[in-house]
Write a protein that holds these residues in place. Sequence first.
Motif, short mmCIF file in Angstrom:
data_model
loop_
_atom_site.label_atom_id
_atom_site.label_comp_id
_atom_site.label_asym_id
_atom_site.label_seq_id
_atom_site.Cartn_x
_atom_site.Cartn_y
_atom_site.Cartn_z
N HIS A 15 -36.90 1.57 -11.93
CA HIS A 15 -37.57 2.83 -11.56
C HIS A 15 -38.00 2.84 -10.09
CE1 HIS A 15 -41.15 0.40 -12.53
NE2 HIS A 15 -41.79 1.21 -11.71
N TRP A 18 -34.81 3.62 -8.11
CA TRP A 18 -34.45 5.03 -8.24
C TRP A 18 -35.35 5.90 -7.35
CZ3 TRP A 18 -30.26 7.37 -9.54
CH2 TRP A 18 -30.28 8.75 -9.67
N ARG A 22 -33.58 8.23 -4.40
CA ARG A 22 -33.62 9.69 -4.50
C ARG A 22 -34.07 10.38 -3.21
NH1 ARG A 22 -37.08 11.65 -9.14
NH2 ARG A 22 -37.15 9.53 -9.81
N GLU A 71 -30.11 10.25 -13.31
CA GLU A 71 -31.31 9.40 -13.28
C GLU A 71 -31.40 8.56 -14.54
OE1 GLU A 71 -36.12 9.91 -12.79
OE2 GLU A 71 -34.84 11.58 -12.32
N PRO A 72 -31.69 7.28 -14.46
CA PRO A 72 -32.01 6.49 -13.28
C PRO A 72 -30.89 5.53 -12.90
CG PRO A 72 -32.90 5.36 -15.16
CD PRO A 72 -32.12 6.57 -15.67
#
Length: 149
Positions: A15, A18, A22, A71-72
């Motif tokens: 996470h 990610w 992003r 995602e992710p």
Amino acid sequence: MPSEKQQIEVAIPIHVIWDFIRDANNWAPLVPGYIQHEQINNSLITWEFKSDLGIMKKKVSLVIDIKEWNEPTRVSFELRRTNEKYIGEGYFEVHAVNQKKTLLTGFLEINASGALGSLANSLFKNAIPKSTEEVAAAISNKLEEFNQK
């Protein structure tokens, strides 16, 4: 077509990676020769950098067109010059090894066309592995910093 795939395993949860990927502000400046970028919207980024392929040195303006946000685990994109059609594509993929480790994969493929296309592709064939290795190391280092926040 010249291409390269790089994989690195990092001791960072998926996470966190990610969240880093992003936002183009986190990774766009890590590319060798970076000048500037602008995120137009969620799927378009303009990007300027100095290309140094030995005998070919020039300022390059690209448009990154995000084709997939999954995602992710995956973001894929196409590249083109601002005044041309498709010149390449790539992706970032992340896979959790466990709760604290993630495998990050990056892929880039370029296909130059035009009068100097074959010469440029020959130069890309040698330059892309070195550049992707530099970018992978820079992203890994930046992710370590990002994870400390």
